[in-house]
Scaffold this active site. Sequence first.
Site, PDB file in Angstrom:
ATOM      1  N   ASP A  78      41.983  28.102  18.087  1.00  0.00           N
ATOM      2  CA  ASP A  78      41.686  28.998  19.214  1.00  0.00           C
ATOM      3  C   ASP A  78      41.965  30.452  18.844  1.00  0.00           C
ATOM      4  O   ASP A  78      42.049  30.822  17.659  1.00  0.00           O
ATOM      5  CB  ASP A  78      42.488  28.533  20.456  1.00  0.00           C
ATOM      6  CG  ASP A  78      41.772  28.789  21.768  1.00  0.00           C
ATOM      7  OD1 ASP A  78      41.818  29.942  22.245  1.00  0.00           O
ATOM      8  OD2 ASP A  78      41.143  27.858  22.302  1.00  0.00           O
ATOM      9  N   ASP A  79      42.125  31.280  19.842  1.00  0.00           N
ATOM     10  CA  ASP A  79      42.319  32.723  19.727  1.00  0.00           C
ATOM     11  C   ASP A  79      43.456  33.062  18.749  1.00  0.00           C
ATOM     12  O   ASP A  79      44.443  32.327  18.655  1.00  0.00           O
ATOM     13  CB  ASP A  79      42.688  33.229  21.133  1.00  0.00           C
ATOM     14  CG  ASP A  79      42.517  34.717  21.273  1.00  0.00           C
ATOM     15  OD1 ASP A  79      42.239  35.384  20.270  1.00  0.00           O
ATOM     16  OD2 ASP A  79      42.670  35.205  22.413  1.00  0.00           O
ATOM     17  N   ASP A  95      42.149  26.247  32.327  1.00  0.00           N
ATOM     18  CA  ASP A  95      43.331  26.255  31.459  1.00  0.00           C
ATOM     19  C   ASP A  95      44.433  25.407  32.064  1.00  0.00           C
ATOM     20  O   ASP A  95      45.448  25.144  31.421  1.00  0.00           O
ATOM     21  CB  ASP A  95      43.852  27.683  31.282  1.00  0.00           C
ATOM     22  CG  ASP A  95      43.012  28.461  30.291  1.00  0.00           C
ATOM     23  OD1 ASP A  95      42.180  27.839  29.606  1.00  0.00           O
ATOM     24  OD2 ASP A  95      43.180  29.689  30.207  1.00  0.00           O
ATOM     25  N   ASP A 155      34.175  32.010  24.403  1.00  0.00           N
ATOM     26  CA  ASP A 155      34.945  32.408  25.580  1.00  0.00           C
ATOM     27  C   ASP A 155      34.425  33.733  26.156  1.00  0.00           C
ATOM     28  O   ASP A 155      33.716  34.471  25.462  1.00  0.00           O
ATOM     29  CB  ASP A 155      36.420  32.552  25.172  1.00  0.00           C
ATOM     30  CG  ASP A 155      37.363  32.220  26.307  1.00  0.00           C
ATOM     31  OD1 ASP A 155      36.920  32.219  27.461  1.00  0.00           O
ATOM     32  OD2 ASP A 155      38.555  31.953  26.035  1.00  0.00           O
TER      33      ASP A 155
HETATM   34  C1  GLA Z   1      41.087  31.803  27.766  1.00  0.00           C
HETATM   35  C2  GLA Z   1      40.725  30.331  27.610  1.00  0.00           C
HETATM   36  C3  GLA Z   1      41.818  29.611  26.880  1.00  0.00           C
HETATM   37  C4  GLA Z   1      42.077  30.252  25.538  1.00  0.00           C
HETATM   38  C5  GLA Z   1      42.385  31.727  25.745  1.00  0.00           C
HETATM   39  C6  GLA Z   1      42.502  32.448  24.414  1.00  0.00           C
HETATM   40  O1  GLA Z   1      42.147  31.966  28.640  1.00  0.00           O
HETATM   41  O2  GLA Z   1      40.484  29.732  28.859  1.00  0.00           O
HETATM   42  O3  GLA Z   1      41.496  28.243  26.720  1.00  0.00           O
HETATM   43  O4  GLA Z   1      40.969  30.080  24.725  1.00  0.00           O
HETATM   44  O5  GLA Z   1      41.388  32.371  26.505  1.00  0.00           O
HETATM   45  O6  GLA Z   1      42.814  33.779  24.562  1.00  0.00           O
END
Ligand code: GLA
Length: 736
Positions: free
Chosen positions: A359-360, A545, A475
């Site tokens: 992820d991020d 989330d 995203d």
């Molecule tokens: C959003 C998404 C999360 C994650 C964050 C990363 O909040 O919903 O699942 O990917 O960004 O910054």
Amino acid sequence: MKNYSKILMIGLFSLFCLQTFANDTIISVSTANTEIVILVKNEIAYFNAYGSKLESNDILLSEKMLNRRGGRKVKMIASGEIYPSYGRGNTNEAALVATHSDGNLTTELIYKSAEFLHIDNNVHQTKIYLSDNYYDFNVTMFFNAYQKEDVIEQWVEIENKEKGDVKLEKYSSTFLNFLRDNYYITHFYGAWSTEKRMVEEKLVRGIKTIEAKRGVRATQMENPEIILSKGIPAQEYVGECYGIALAWSGNYKFNFDIDNTMKLRITAGINPYLSDYVLAEGEKITTPKAILTYSNAGKSLMSRNMHLWARKYALQDGDEIRPMLINNWTGTYFKFDETLIKGMIDDAAEMGLEMFVLDDGWFGSDYPRDNDKQGLGDWELNTKKLPNGLNYLAKYANKQGIKFGIWVEPEMVNPKSNLANDHPDWIVQSKNREPMLQRNQLLLDLTNPEVVDFVYGVVDDILSENPDIEYVKWDANRHVENLGSTYLSNDNQSRFFIKYVENLFSIYEKLNKKYPNVILQACSSGGGRVDYGILKYHHEFWPSDNIGPSDRLMIQWSNSQFYPAIAMASHVGSSPNHQTKRSTPIKFRCDVAMSGRMGYELIPSHMTEEEREFSAKAIKTYKQIRPIVQFGDLYRFNSPFDADGYTALSYVSASKDEAIGFAYSTELHLREIYYQMKFKGIDPDASYKVSEINKAQKNFFLNDGAIYSGEYLIERGIQLKIAGCYDSVVLKLIKQ
Ligand code: GLA
């Protein structure tokens, strides 16, 4: 005598369901069980009905129309037309409002002709050509009728052939006209972590509007999907109801207008708010598609129609099983390095998972993305965290027998980034106003072709330079505030909302073509997170989330009204949950995730021994049942929105040979209260062996392995001993 004619099949174009009498015509846009009936009288096309398909609507040809103004032989006022405009006496909600090149504010459409085309055996297209009776101004209405799924897709093309500009102030995708009755709408609202709540209300006189004005990922507060119920509030298995969705990821507006005669008129389409659309001479606009379905057996059938249609036509690879993945976000957030990620990959592979998604936080060098305050927009690798790069990790994952995916958010930028420094003009901004941050970020102006190339290039570069990446989570964590584009001319700013979405869709389309094997997940901050516009280019979406399982039951339940389980990513997280702070047993978390596209979102090495062992078993079980969950027919039994503290649902295979039932207790019940699970959709004439699967220490179904008749399971049901808070049970039915 009746001059009655039916013309069938002329070459590729087949004229069907068209009956004429004198100058009157009936056009039936029909699916296997439903139809929209359009009546053409005195050159005007009227929306007559939408409901069950009748043997014949011929009577309409001789029926006197009640709606004539004052009984005079004048045309019915435009409010009942198939695409009512402002003009011809219409003071109700119009689907079309245009200012013609000479300043005339009225439009009066007349019916020109209809065209019928069998796109294939299942998809039958009807086109209805309308034109203004004075101006060179054309409206073509399109209806794609999906026979098997009982879904009708509807949209409109508007063309200006006048000598001069025509300004469109309203240009709906669809107009639906219903006679006097009681009507109820269910709509979906939410915010980050409390996504997609559902609420039902009775329509009363006046206009009820459901709309979005946030421009980008507009579904953050409301969703472009509505259930309309006729006569009574929507029930699961009885009553007439309609599903109405708009395939559009920008601003939308649904208006439900109950007029003084208690008729209901619905318009749905792009929100005209700040979106006047000027058509130059020769220019056309094509509206987004409205997706319609009708059910005479409640919401359950309505949802199954949508699911069946979506799997075949409205998402990527709807006939392919989805891999079970682990995402590191709620496990590590921004804090990770190569060693930690490799360890997670090892553990995930050992647990039986099939993909790791990073992820991020993997990018940014001058402004490393170690938190959400900087680095967004700088898509070069953070070599401090990942010295050997993405493809190294992908190959490492492959060696452990699993696939690898990546997170991106290419439409956005942190002010603290090289991208913002280098291209300040690429940022959406109003002149002379302070930019307004959201999650410390700003939005890039996708109306600008240079930005379109950049956004496409971000993903294209990642995928071409790292050929072993097989999944992208896309995203988008902010919406539009203080609209303004440095690219669009001053008098064209109102094109922003539409152009943005069109350009975004064009990027996805190119990527889908170039990387047909890469799985795409749609993600965005808060609220709805999905619509049928964006889903078309994706395989799945990230509903929230909030992976606290009891909250997820609600979020998944609401999403299931319109979206199939295969598209709903559903992850097992750690306990206590980071958002809700509630602790739940691993079995409950797994059982909830299993009713969607199951995955994980935690650091496996932080799990207890018991959680890991149970998970390994659950993952194996899910692999066995996922064809039924992902491709099966959904039957919902007990809503998490009901006050009784139970949720229950099931998936039935198309052949009815197998079914999976899920039941959850989300409150503490008295010990002698048992949940009575009554099945639906299975074969009443067959026998089924009923086994509890994904068991923990105790059995919740005491007659494990017993054989029941389908009829008994449907009519009487079976008792489940789920009475404690967060007890849950998964049952497998196998036809004997
Ligand atoms: C959003 C998404 C999360 C994650 C964050 C990363 O909040 O919903 O699942 O990917 O960004 O910054």
